[in-house]
Structures are given as structure tokens and as C-alpha cells.
Design a protein around this motif. Structure first.
Motif, PDB file in Angstrom:
ATOM      1  N   LYS A   9       0.829  -1.239   0.068  1.00 26.65           N
ATOM      2  CA  LYS A   9      -0.004  -0.071   0.000  1.00 26.65           C
ATOM      3  C   LYS A   9       1.046   1.417   0.044  1.00 26.65           C
ATOM      4  CE  LYS A   9      -3.903  -2.225   1.253  1.00 26.65           C
ATOM      5  NZ  LYS A   9      -4.272  -3.061   0.140  1.00 26.65           N
ATOM      6  N   ASP A  10       0.257   2.365  -0.524  1.00 22.86           N
ATOM      7  CA  ASP A  10       1.026   3.683  -0.552  1.00 22.86           C
ATOM      8  C   ASP A  10       1.089   3.994   0.950  1.00 22.86           C
ATOM      9  OD1 ASP A  10       1.456   3.439  -3.178  1.00 22.86           O
ATOM     10  OD2 ASP A  10      -0.385   4.820  -3.751  1.00 22.86           O
ATOM     11  N   PHE A  11       2.127   4.810   1.371  1.00 23.84           N
ATOM     12  CA  PHE A  11       2.140   5.586   2.547  1.00 23.84           C
ATOM     13  C   PHE A  11       3.040   6.699   2.561  1.00 23.84           C
ATOM     14  CE2 PHE A  11       5.305   2.028   3.221  1.00 23.84           C
ATOM     15  CZ  PHE A  11       6.196   2.518   3.778  1.00 23.84           C
ATOM     16  N   LYS A  12       3.215   7.510   3.459  1.00 22.94           N
ATOM     17  CA  LYS A  12       4.113   8.697   3.787  1.00 22.94           C
ATOM     18  C   LYS A  12       4.769   8.397   4.865  1.00 22.94           C
ATOM     19  CE  LYS A  12       0.829  11.770   1.698  1.00 22.94           C
ATOM     20  NZ  LYS A  12       0.472  13.239   1.972  1.00 22.94           N
ATOM     21  N   TYR A  13       6.080   8.833   4.974  1.00 21.80           N
ATOM     22  CA  TYR A  13       7.074   8.747   5.955  1.00 21.80           C
ATOM     23  C   TYR A  13       7.991   9.696   6.131  1.00 21.80           C
ATOM     24  CZ  TYR A  13      10.868   8.099   2.333  1.00 21.80           C
ATOM     25  OH  TYR A  13      11.602   8.606   1.472  1.00 21.80           O
ATOM     26  N   GLY A  39      12.461   0.015 -10.276  1.00 17.16           N
ATOM     27  CA  GLY A  39      13.323  -0.656 -11.387  1.00 17.16           C
ATOM     28  C   GLY A  39      14.753  -1.407 -10.974  1.00 17.16           C
ATOM     29  N   GLN A  40      15.073  -1.154  -9.724  1.00 11.02           N
ATOM     30  CA  GLN A  40      16.432  -1.755  -9.345  1.00 11.02           C
ATOM     31  C   GLN A  40      16.304  -2.687  -8.414  1.00 11.02           C
ATOM     32  OE1 GLN A  40      19.272  -0.782 -10.995  1.00 11.02           O
ATOM     33  NE2 GLN A  40      17.948   0.557 -12.166  1.00 11.02           N
ATOM     34  N   THR A  41      16.937  -3.733  -8.359  1.00  8.80           N
ATOM     35  CA  THR A  41      16.912  -4.944  -7.301  1.00  8.80           C
ATOM     36  C   THR A  41      17.415  -4.195  -6.194  1.00  8.80           C
ATOM     37  OG1 THR A  41      16.987  -6.549  -9.198  1.00  8.80           O
ATOM     38  CG2 THR A  41      17.740  -7.372  -7.008  1.00  8.80           C
ATOM     39  N   LEU A  42      16.778  -4.656  -5.185  1.00 12.08           N
ATOM     40  CA  LEU A  42      17.475  -4.364  -3.800  1.00 12.08           C
ATOM     41  C   LEU A  42      18.347  -5.346  -3.237  1.00 12.08           C
ATOM     42  CD1 LEU A  42      14.485  -2.414  -2.181  1.00 12.08           C
ATOM     43  CD2 LEU A  42      16.546  -1.537  -2.735  1.00 12.08           C
ATOM     44  N   GLU A  68      15.416  10.524   1.443  1.00 12.73           N
ATOM     45  CA  GLU A  68      14.863  10.972   0.392  1.00 12.73           C
ATOM     46  C   GLU A  68      14.959  10.042  -0.805  1.00 12.73           C
ATOM     47  OE1 GLU A  68      15.777  14.829  -0.649  1.00 12.73           O
ATOM     48  OE2 GLU A  68      14.953  15.691   1.147  1.00 12.73           O
ATOM     49  N   GLN A  69      15.863   9.217  -0.973  1.00 13.02           N
ATOM     50  CA  GLN A  69      16.206   8.318  -2.164  1.00 13.02           C
ATOM     51  C   GLN A  69      15.279   7.126  -1.947  1.00 13.02           C
ATOM     52  OE1 GLN A  69      19.196   9.749  -0.638  1.00 13.02           O
ATOM     53  NE2 GLN A  69      18.970  11.236  -2.220  1.00 13.02           N
ATOM     54  N   ASP A  70      14.666   6.871  -0.883  1.00 15.26           N
ATOM     55  CA  ASP A  70      13.874   5.612  -0.549  1.00 15.26           C
ATOM     56  C   ASP A  70      12.582   5.928  -0.952  1.00 15.26           C
ATOM     57  OD1 ASP A  70      15.839   4.165   0.764  1.00 15.26           O
ATOM     58  OD2 ASP A  70      15.542   5.300   2.522  1.00 15.26           O
ATOM     59  N   GLN A  71      12.130   7.054  -1.416  1.00 14.22           N
ATOM     60  CA  GLN A  71      10.668   7.220  -2.141  1.00 14.22           C
ATOM     61  C   GLN A  71      10.654   6.586  -3.353  1.00 14.22           C
ATOM     62  OE1 GLN A  71       9.108  11.739  -2.338  1.00 14.22           O
ATOM     63  NE2 GLN A  71      11.526  11.986  -1.740  1.00 14.22           N
ATOM     64  N   GLY A  72       9.640   6.283  -3.912  1.00 14.57           N
ATOM     65  CA  GLY A  72       9.325   5.709  -5.228  1.00 14.57           C
ATOM     66  C   GLY A  72       8.627   4.364  -5.104  1.00 14.57           C
ATOM     67  N   LYS A  73       8.452   3.500  -6.011  1.00 15.98           N
ATOM     68  CA  LYS A  73       7.750   2.405  -6.232  1.00 15.98           C
ATOM     69  C   LYS A  73       8.406   1.071  -5.814  1.00 15.98           C
ATOM     70  CE  LYS A  73       4.782  -0.204  -9.461  1.00 15.98           C
ATOM     71  NZ  LYS A  73       3.672   0.014  -9.805  1.00 15.98           N
ATOM     72  N   TYR A  74       7.862   0.450  -4.993  1.00 15.12           N
ATOM     73  CA  TYR A  74       8.535  -1.037  -4.537  1.00 15.12           C
ATOM     74  C   TYR A  74       7.545  -2.138  -4.989  1.00 15.12           C
ATOM     75  CZ  TYR A  74      11.463   1.572  -1.216  1.00 15.12           C
ATOM     76  OH  TYR A  74      12.475   2.616  -0.840  1.00 15.12           O
TER      77      TYR A  74
END
Length: 76
Positions: A9-13, A39-42, A68-74
Motif C-alpha cells: 500500500k502507498d504510505f508517507k514517511y 526498477g532496481q533490485t534491492l 529521500e532516495q527511498d521514495q518511489g515504487k516498491y
């Protein structure tokens, strides 16, 4: 086929939060299953834990000290 019972689910942090992403499936996924961020494998690191619970068929991604770099689509 692999079926997901609990989707992301989407959430804010806030900066420095601990982020926990969990997906639940009907069975263990293939060994090729992985967490993807923008798009990048963690890969595990000092901030990133990747866990799988065989009893619950849950995959977890834990990110400590969010930035901030943790924002995006998982995706799992």
C-alpha cells in the motif's frame, strides 16, 4: 500459481523512519523472487533487511533510517 493475499500500500514517511513493507503469499515464491525499488533490485545492506517467513509465507523489506532516495515504487 503464486497468489498474493496482502499487497503493498502507498504510505508517507518521515526522514529517519523505519519502513517495513510486507507481502503475504499462498506459498513460497521461486528463488528468483526479489524486492525492486524504482526498477532496481534491492540487496541487503546496513540499512536494508530482506526477510522471508516460511510459516506465514510473508516477505518483508525493512529499511532503517529512511531518506529521500527511498521514495518511489516498491515491487516484490
Amino acid at each position: 500459481p503464486l497468489v498474493f493475499f496482502k499487497d503493498l500500500k502507498d504510505f508517507k514517511y518521515e526522514l529517519d523512519d523505519r519502513l517495513v513493507f510486507t507481502v503475504r503469499m499462498n506459498k513460497r515464491p521461486s528463488d528468483n523472487a526479489r524486492w525492486i525499488h524504482n526498477g532496481q533490485t534491492l540487496k541487503p545492506s546496513d540499512r536494508i533487511q530482506i526477510l522471508y517467513d516460511d510459516n506465514e509465507h510473508e516477505a518483508k523489506l525493512i529499511i532503517d533510517r529512511a531518506n529521500e532516495q527511498d521514495q518511489g515504487k516498491y515491487v516484490y
